[in-house]
Design a protein around this motif. Structure first.
Motif: not given
Lengths: 280, 309, 256
Positions: B131-138, B161-163, B245-251, B255-266
C-alpha cells in the motif's frame, strides 16, 4: 505588522504543525487498520483456523491452523521460560538490590537489552540451539522469544514493585514477617495488577515477533507440536505467504495479518485501560 | 507449628538466590550474544579485518569476498531518515497532546498514537510493500521526478531508478512511523512533568502559548526527549521485518535516495538460512557490528540522560 | 503493680547509630519503663525516629547502617548479630506514621501476625481477632464486613486496624512512629484513648512532634536534640520543671 502580531502568527503556525503531527499519527493508525481489514476480510473464513496449508497450485482452499497452533505453542513455552526468570529478576532489582550499584547496573543493562535487535537474538540462538542440533527446532524459537521477554518482564516488574511504598514492607517486617514472606504476601500482592498487565503486554509483544523465529523455529507446513522439530508460526507464514506469487496465499497472509493485528490492538487497549485504573 | 529458624532461612535463601540468578541472566544473555557472535564471525574477522570489512562493498560468493559497507550504510541511512522525520513529528504530537488537545480527545489521540507501536513489524512490512510503496510511487516520486530530479548537480540524488516505490526513502518513512510512538510517549511524559508554576510564571510575563512551550517547557524536557530520540535511533537500526519487505534488497551502488538498497537486517533475513562457510561468518560479523552499533547508541542515550539529570 | 516500683523493660546503653558515615544517634543511654508510655520528642532531624527504629532493628532493611552500644531486652542484647529478628519483631511491634493496611481482607490483616506465630485454628483466630478489634475500638464498625478489603476503610479506621494487627500477636512493647500525624482530630483522639487503655499492660514508645500529645498521654518524656538525648524524666516534671534550659526552650516553643 506589529511585533505582537508576528509573534502570535508564528505561535499559531507552530501549534498548527503540532496538531497536524498528532492528526497524522491518528490517521496512520486508522489507515493501516483499514487496509489490513479490507485486504484481510476476504481470506477470513473458518478454513483459516481449521485447515492446514494446501499446496498453492492445487487451487484448493487451505488454512493456517498449523501456524496459529505453532505460534501459540512457541509463545506459551517462551512465556513459561521467560516470565518466572523475568519476575524473579525484577524482584531482585527492586527488593534485594534497590539503590545498590549492582542493581542499577543490571537494571540499565536490562533496559538496553530491551532494544537489542530481535534478529540478532535469532542469530545468537541459531548458533547455540540450531547449529549444534543440526536442524531448526521449536525449542530454539521459544528460547529466542524468552530472551526477548526476560528483560521486558524484569523491568516492568521492577517498576511495579517500586511503586509500593516502603512503609508497607516495613509494617510487615515489624510484625516479625520474614523478608521472603513480605515479598510474597505483601509486595507482590499489592503490585499484582501492575505485574500482570506489564507481563501480558510483554507477551503480546513477543507474540507478534517474526525475525527471531526465522532462524530458529523456522517454518513447517503441517500441524505439529513436536518442539524438537521446526514449528510453524503465524508471523513467519505471513512473511512467506505475502511474498509469494500465489494470490490465494497472499490473501491468506492478509487474513492472518488481520487476525494478529486486531488481536494485538485489542489486547493492548484492554491492558492499558487496566494499567491506568490500578491503585499502585 | 511455627516454622523453625532453619526452614525459614532456607526459604529466605531460595527466593533470594533464585532472584539473584535470574537478574544475572541479563548479563549472561549479553555476554552470550557477544561471545557467540565473536566466535561465529572469527573467520571473517581474521580474513577481512575491521576497516576493510566495514568499507568494502564487495559481496562475491564465488571469490568468497564479503564486505559490510553497503549494509551498514543502508542501516545507518534508513535510521537517520526515520529519525529526521520521527523526532519533530513525535515532539509535535506530544506538544499537541499536553498543551493543545481538548480534554475529551486526549485519551483517544494519545492511545491511538501509542497503538501504532503495538502493530507487529511484519504488518508494517506488508502494508509498506502493498500500500505505502505504490502510494509513494504515485505521489512523492512522481513529483520528485519532475522537480527535484531536474535540478543541476544534486538532481541525480532524486532520480527514480527502480519501479514500485520501494527503496531507501520509503523504508526510512515506514521506519519513522514505527518509532514515532516511542518518541511521542517519552516527550509527552517529559512535558507533563514540567512544573505548572514554571509555565504560569512564563505566561505571567505576557508570552504566547507557543513561546512558553519553546522557552520553558521544551528546554525543561530537553534531556528526556533527546534520550528518547537516541533510543529510537537505536531501535530503528535494528528494525528488520518491515525493512526486509521494502528496502528492495539490491546490493548495488547507491545513487539516489529512491534507490533499492540493503541493510544489515535485510541481508540477514535474505541470506542467513542458506549461508555457510565464509558467507555465514561474514553475516555473523555484520550482525556483531550491528549489535555493537545498536548497543553503543543505547548506552550513549543512558549516559546522556544520567549525566544531565 | 504499685506505682513507685520501677521495672525496666528495655535498657539502652551507650547506643550510637550510623547511616553510613553519619552518626544519627549519639551515645544514648536510657531506660524504658515497663508498661508505661514513653514519649520521644525533639525537633525534626533530632534522631528520635532513628532511635525508635533501633528497637525493632528496622534499619537492617537498608545497607550501610551500623549500631554500636547495647539495647538490653529480655536479658539479651537485641543488637547482637545472631538475634532472631522474627522473634524480636513479634515481641516489639510497631505502628507507622501512615496507615499501612496490607492488600487483603480486614480479617486477614489482623490474622497475619497470628498466622506467622503458627496459629491456624479458625475458632482461635476468630476469637483473638474479635478481642483485639474490640480493644482497638474497631469491632463495631467492621464486625459485619471482616472479609472486605482493608483498603476500603477510612484513614482513621485503617490506623486502628494497624494497631489491632500489631496488638494481635501480643507484643510486650509497641513502638509508635507519629501514629496520628496523618489523621484528623477525631481519629487522633481515638488512638490516644486506645493507648491510654493499653497502658499498664503494654510498654509503649511514641515518637511525636506534637508537644500537647506527649503531655497528654505519656508517663515519661525523653527530649532529643542533634542525635543526643538531652534529658529524660517523668512527663509532668519535663513539662513543668525541666532541668536543662534547652528542654524548656523547646517545650515552650522557642525553637523547633
Amino acid at each position: 505588522m506589529d511585533l505582537r502580531m508576528v509573534r502570535k502568527i508564528k505561535g499559531y503556525i507552530m501549534l498548527f504543525l503540532s496538531t497536524i503531527a498528532a492528526l497524522i499519527g491518528v490517521a496512520l493508525l486508522f489507515a493501516i487498520l483499514y487496509k489490513v481489514i479490507m485486504a484481510g476480510i476476504d481470506g477470513l473464513s473458518l478454513n483459516l483456523f481449521i485447515k492446514d496449508e494446501a499446496p498453492a497450485f492445487l487451487q484448493e482452499a487451505g488454512g493456517l491452523r498449523h501456524a496459529f497452533a505453532g505460534q501459540l505453542l512457541l509463545t506459551a513455552v517462551a512465556s513459561l521460560i521467560g516470565i518466572p526468570i523475568g519476575i524473579l529478576g525484577g524482584i531482585y532489582l527492586s527488593e534485594y538490590a534497590h539503590n545498590s550499584k549492582i542493581g542499577r547496573f543490571l537494571s540499565s543493562l536490562a533496559d538496553v537489552s530491551i532494544s537489542i535487535p530481535t534478529i540478532i537474538i535469532g542469530t545468537f540462538i541459531y548458533s547455540i540451539l540450531v547449529r549444534p542440533v543440526g536442524h531448526f527446532n521449536g525449542w530454539a524459537g521459544s528460547v529466542a522469544l524468552a530472551v526477548i521477554l526476560v528483560p521486558i518482564v524484569m523491568r516492568t516488574t521492577e517498576e511495579s514493585l517500586k511503586l509500593i511504598p516502603w512503609q508497607l514492607r516495613e509494617a510487615a517486617l515489624a510484625l516479625g514477617t520474614p523478608f521472603y514472606k513480605v515479598i510474597k504476601d505483601i509486595v507482590i500482592k499489592s503490585a499484582l495488577t501492575g505485574i500482570f498487565t506489564g507481563v501480558s503486554l510483554a507477551v503480546a509483544r513477543i507474540a507478534g515477533e517474526t525475525a527471531p523465529l526465522l532462524f530458529t523455529s523456522f517454518s513447517k507446513n503441517t500441524l505439529s507440536f513436536d518442539m524438537n522439530e521446526p514449528v510453524a508460526s503465524l508471523t513467519v507464514s505471513i512473511f512467506t505467504y505475502a511474498s509469494s506469487a500465489f494470490e490465494s496465499w497472499v490473501s491468506l497472509a492478509w487474513a492472518a495479518a488481520l487476525v494478529i493485528t486486531v488481536f494485538l490492538l485489542i489486547t493492548n487497549i484492554i491492558l492499558k485501560q487496566i494499567m491506568k485504573r490500578r491503585s499502585y | 507449628m511455627k516454622e523453625s529458624f532453619k526452614t525459614l532461612k532456607v526459604k529466605e535463601n531460595i527466593l533470594k538466590y533464585s532472584a539473584i540468578i535470574s537478574a544475572f541472566f541479563i548479563l549472561v544473555i549479553i555476554a552470550g550474544i557477544i561471545l557467540s557472535l565473536l566466535i561465529q564471525s572469527k573467520d571473517a574477522i581474521s580474513k577481512f579485518g575491521f576497516i576493510d570489512f566495514i568499507f568494502s562493498t564487495s559481496w562475491d560468493y564465488g571469490e568468497e569476498i564479503f564486505g559490510a559497507g553497503r549494509a551498514l550504510l543502508g542501516s545507518i541511512l534508513t535510521a537517520l531518515i526515520a529519525i529526521l522525520i520521527a523526532a519533530p513529528m513525535g515532539v509535535g504530537m506530544a506538544v499537541f497532546i499536553v498543551e493543545i488537545c481538548p480534554k475529551f480527545l486526549k485519551g483517544f489521540i494519545s492511545s491511538s498514537i501509542e497503538l501504532l507501536a503495538a502493530i507487529p513489524s511484519i504488518i508494517y512490512g506488508m502494508w509498506g510493500l502493498f500500500i505505502f510503496a505504490p502510494f509513494i510511487e504515485n505521489t512523492l516520486q512522481k513529483w520528485a521526478s519532475t522537480t527535484l530530479a531536474e535540478l543541476p548537480i544534486i538532481g541525480s540524488f532524486f532520480q527514480i531508478n527502480y519501479a514500485g516505490g520501494i527503496g531507501l526513502l520509503t523504508s526510512g518513512i515506514v521506519l519513522s512511523i514505527m518509532i514515532v510512538p516511542f518518541i511521542a510517549s517519552i516527550a509527552r511524559e517529559a512535558l507533563m512533568r514540567v512544573p505548572k508554576e514554571l509555565k504560569e510564571s512564563c505566561y505571567g510575563l505576557g508570552t504566547e502559548k507557543w513561546e512558553a512551550i519553546r522557552d520553558v517547557s521544551l528546554p525543561y524536557a530537553k534531556t528526556a526527549i533527546w534520550g528518547g530520540i537516541i533510543i529510537a535511533l537505536g531501535r530503528a537500526l535494528g528494525e528488520t521485518m518491515a525493512i526486509a519487505y521494502i528496502i528492495g534488497n539490491m546490493n548495488l551502488p547507491l545513487t539516489s535516495i529512491f534507490d533499492s538498497y540493503v541493510t544489515v537486517t535485510s541481508v540477514l533475513v535474505n541470506e542467513f538460512n542458506e549461508a555457510d562457510g565464509m558467507q555465514l561468518s561474514s553475516l555473523y560479523y555484520m550482525a556483531l557490528l550491528l549489535f555493537i552499533l545498536n548497543f553503543l547508541t543505547l548506552i550513549a542515550a543512558k549516559l546522556y540522560v544520567a549525566r544531565r539529570s | 503493680m504499685s506505682e513507685n516500683i520501677v521495672e525496666k523493660e528495655i535498657e539502652v546503653k551507650n547506643l550510637s547509630f550510623y547511616y553510613g558515615e553519619k552518626e544519627a544517634v549519639k551515645n544514648v543511654t536510657l531506660n524504658i519503663e515497663k508498661n508505661k508510655i514513653t514519649a520521644l520528642i525533639g525537633p525534626s532531624g533530632c534522631g528520635k525516629t532513628t532511635l525508635l527504629r533501633c528497637f525493632n532493628r528496622m534499619h537492617d532493611l537498608y545497607k550501610g547502617n551500623k549500631y554500636t552500644g547495647e539495647i538490653i531486652f529480655k536479658n539479651m542484647n537485641i543488637l547482637d548479630k545472631n538475634i532472631d529478628m522474627t522473634k524480636l519483631r513479634t515481641d516489639i511491634g510497631m505502628v507507622f506514621q501512615k496507615p499501612t493496611p496490607f492488600p487483603m481482607s480486614i480479617f486477614d490483616n489482623v490474622a497475619y501476625g497470628l498466622r506467622l506465630k503458627g496459629i491456624k485454628n479458625k475458632t482461635e483466630l476468630h476469637n483473638r481477632i474479635e478481642h483485639v478489634l474490640k480493644k482497638s475500638a474497631l469491632w463495631d464498625e467492621v464486625a459485619d464486613r471482616l472479609s472486605a478489603s482493608a483498603m476500603g476503610l477510612s484513614g482513621g479506621q485503617q490506623q486502628r486496624l494497624c494497631l489491632a494487627r500489631t496488638l494481635a500477636p501480643e507484643p510486650d512493647v509497641v513502638l509508635f512512629d507519629e501514629p496520628t500525624s496523618a489523621l484528623d482530630p477525631i481519629s487522633t483522639k481515638k488512638i490516644e484513648e486506645l493507648m491510654h487503655e493499653l497502658r499498664g499492660s503494654i510498654t509503649m514508645l511514641i515518637v511525636t512532634h506534637n508537644m500537647q500529645q506527649a503531655a497528654r498521654i505519656s508517663d515519661r518524656t525523653a527530649f532529643m536534640y542533634m542525635g543526643e538525648l538531652v534529658e529524660e524524666d517523668a512527663t509532668d516534671i519535663m513539662f513543668t520543671n525541666p532541668k536543662k534550659q534547652m528542654t524548656e526552650e523547646y517545650i515552650t516553643g522557642k525553637f523547633g
